[in-house]
Design a protein around this motif. Structure first.
Motif, PDB file in Angstrom:
ATOM      1  N   VAL A  17      46.000  15.207 -70.490  1.00  0.00           N
ATOM      2  CA  VAL A  17      44.835  14.532 -70.932  1.00  0.00           C
ATOM      3  C   VAL A  17      44.573  14.511 -72.618  1.00  0.00           C
ATOM      4  N   CYS A  18      44.314  13.579 -73.207  1.00  0.00           N
ATOM      5  CA  CYS A  18      44.052  13.710 -74.716  1.00  0.00           C
ATOM      6  C   CYS A  18      42.861  12.463 -74.936  1.00  0.00           C
ATOM      7  N   LEU A  19      42.496  12.102 -76.198  1.00  0.00           N
ATOM      8  CA  LEU A  19      41.665  11.362 -76.345  1.00  0.00           C
ATOM      9  C   LEU A  19      41.820   9.874 -76.070  1.00  0.00           C
ATOM     10  N   GLY A  20      42.844   9.286 -76.710  1.00  0.00           N
ATOM     11  CA  GLY A  20      43.444   7.955 -76.554  1.00  0.00           C
ATOM     12  C   GLY A  20      44.359   7.702 -75.693  1.00  0.00           C
ATOM     13  N   ASN A  21      45.323   8.832 -75.173  1.00  0.00           N
ATOM     14  CA  ASN A  21      46.317   8.474 -74.145  1.00  0.00           C
ATOM     15  C   ASN A  21      47.434   7.671 -74.854  1.00  0.00           C
ATOM     16  N   ILE A  22      47.557   7.729 -76.161  1.00  0.00           N
ATOM     17  CA  ILE A  22      48.800   7.042 -76.835  1.00  0.00           C
ATOM     18  C   ILE A  22      49.430   7.937 -77.443  1.00  0.00           C
ATOM     19  N   CYS A  23      49.148   9.039 -77.861  1.00  0.00           N
ATOM     20  CA  CYS A  23      49.964  10.077 -78.851  1.00  0.00           C
ATOM     21  C   CYS A  23      50.140  11.426 -77.951  1.00  0.00           C
ATOM     22  N   ARG A  24      49.247  12.351 -77.866  1.00  0.00           N
ATOM     23  CA  ARG A  24      49.586  13.545 -77.445  1.00  0.00           C
ATOM     24  C   ARG A  24      49.985  13.624 -75.983  1.00  0.00           C
ATOM     25  N   SER A  54      38.758   4.552 -73.350  1.00  0.00           N
ATOM     26  CA  SER A  54      39.507   3.420 -73.101  1.00  0.00           C
ATOM     27  C   SER A  54      39.939   2.490 -74.313  1.00  0.00           C
ATOM     28  N   TRP A  55      39.976   2.635 -75.477  1.00  0.00           N
ATOM     29  CA  TRP A  55      40.401   1.732 -76.278  1.00  0.00           C
ATOM     30  C   TRP A  55      41.836   1.480 -76.301  1.00  0.00           C
ATOM     31  N   HIS A  56      42.634   2.025 -75.686  1.00  0.00           N
ATOM     32  CA  HIS A  56      44.023   1.565 -75.594  1.00  0.00           C
ATOM     33  C   HIS A  56      44.544   1.474 -74.519  1.00  0.00           C
ATOM     34  N   ASP A 135      45.197  16.476 -83.201  1.00  0.00           N
ATOM     35  CA  ASP A 135      45.233  14.820 -83.080  1.00  0.00           C
ATOM     36  C   ASP A 135      46.066  14.306 -84.245  1.00  0.00           C
ATOM     37  N   PRO A 136      47.336  13.708 -84.063  1.00  0.00           N
ATOM     38  CA  PRO A 136      48.344  13.284 -85.295  1.00  0.00           C
ATOM     39  C   PRO A 136      47.717  11.689 -85.282  1.00  0.00           C
ATOM     40  N   PHE A 137      46.908  11.033 -84.559  1.00  0.00           N
ATOM     41  CA  PHE A 137      46.718   9.626 -84.782  1.00  0.00           C
ATOM     42  C   PHE A 137      46.544   9.232 -86.294  1.00  0.00           C
TER      43      PHE A 137
HETATM   44  P1  4NP Z   1      45.571  10.847 -78.775  1.00  0.00           P
HETATM   45  O1  4NP Z   1      45.479  10.217 -80.405  1.00  0.00           O
HETATM   46  O2  4NP Z   1      44.366  11.274 -78.349  1.00  0.00           O
HETATM   47  O3  4NP Z   1      46.802  11.785 -78.876  1.00  0.00           O
HETATM   48  O4  4NP Z   1      46.217   9.599 -78.187  1.00  0.00           O
HETATM   49  C1  4NP Z   1      44.508   9.380 -80.761  1.00  0.00           C
HETATM   50  C2  4NP Z   1      44.828   8.098 -80.575  1.00  0.00           C
HETATM   51  C3  4NP Z   1      43.810   6.937 -80.566  1.00  0.00           C
HETATM   52  C4  4NP Z   1      42.666   7.141 -81.188  1.00  0.00           C
HETATM   53  C5  4NP Z   1      42.145   8.792 -81.344  1.00  0.00           C
HETATM   54  C6  4NP Z   1      43.166   9.721 -80.844  1.00  0.00           C
HETATM   55  N1  4NP Z   1      41.625   6.269 -81.478  1.00  0.00           N
HETATM   56  O5  4NP Z   1      40.530   6.789 -81.991  1.00  0.00           O
HETATM   57  O6  4NP Z   1      41.749   5.377 -81.188  1.00  0.00           O
END
Ligand code: 4NP
Length: 170
Positions: A17-24, A54-56, A135-137
Motif C-alpha cells: 500500500v502507498c498513496l496513489g498506487n501508481i509508483c511505490r 482514488s485519484w489514479h 514518494d518519488p511521484f
Molecule cells: P505513490 O506516488 O503513492 O508511490 O503511488 C504517488 C502517486 C500519485 C500521487 C501521490 C503519490 N498523487 O498525489 O497523485
C-alpha cells in the motif's frame, strides 16, 4: 537437496500500500513477486497492491515506475491502480505500508481486530536506515531507483521473516 514447495503451508496474502498506487506499491508488488518466483514459491502467495487515494484508480503504474522496474528486468505494466477497501483488512494477512503516513492512515481505517495486520514495509529492511520509502511521484527518475533499492531490501527481509515463522520442509 532443497524442497521449497511449501506444499503443506497456507497461502500468504499480502497487500502492498502507498498513496496513489501508481509508483511505490506497484513496484513493491512487482519486486516481491519476482523474489518469490525466483525461490519457486509463487504458488504460495497471493499478492496485490492498492492506494490510500482514488485519484489514479484504473491506471497503469506511472511510466517512470515502469521504466525503473524494466531496468531491473521487471514488467509491472499490467497492473491497474485501485483504492484500499475495508474488505482488504479481512482478506489479506498483512498490509504493508510504504511510509509512516500510509501506516497511520491504514491503522486508523483498520477494524480494531485487524490493526495488527498493518505493518511498515521497511521494518523488514532494518539496515536500510529509514522506515519510509520516499514518494518519488513529484521528483526525478533517480527517486524511483532509490525506492527500488529500498523495496528490494525489504522484499528479501519480508520473505526471510515469513519463512522463519513458517518453515518449509527441506
Ligand atoms: P505513490 O506516488 O503513492 O508511490 O503511488 C504517488 C502517486 C500519485 C500521487 C501521490 C503519490 N498523487 O498525489 O497523485
Amino acid at each position: 537437496m532443497t524442497d521449497r514447495s511449501m506444499s503443506d503451508s497456507p497461502t500468504h496474502k499480502l497487500l502492498f500500500v502507498c498513496l496513489g498506487n501508481i509508483c511505490r506499491s506497484p513496484m513493491a508488488e512487482g519486486v516481491f513477486r519476482a523474489v518469490v518466483q525466483r525461490e519457486g514459491l509463487i504458488d504460495r502467495f497471493e499478492l496485490d497492491s492498492a492506494g490510500m487515494g482514488s485519484w489514479h484508480v484504473g491506471q497503469a503504474p506511472d511510466t517512470r515506475a515502469q521504466a525503473a522496474a524494466a531496468g531491473r528486468g521487471l514488467d509491472i505494466s499490467g497492473q491497474a491502480a485501485r483504492q484500499v477497501a475495508l474488505g482488504d483488512f479481512d482478506y489479506f494477512d498483512m498490509l504493508l505500508a510504504m511510509d509512516e503516513s500510509n501506516f497511520e492512515e491504514l491503522t486508523q481505517l483498520a477494524p480494531a481486530a485487524q490493526q495488527h495486520k498493518v505493518r511498515q514495509f521497511l521494518d523488514f529492511a532494518p539496515h536500510a536506515g529509514t522506515r519510509d520509502v520516499p514518494d518519488p511521484f513529484f521528483g526525478e527518475a533517480e527517486g524511483f531507483d532509490h525506492a527500488l533499492d529500498l523495496i528490494e531490501q525489504a522484499s528479501e527481509g519480508l520473505l526471510t521473516s515469513l519463512l522463519r515463522n513458517q518453515p518449509v520442509s527441506r
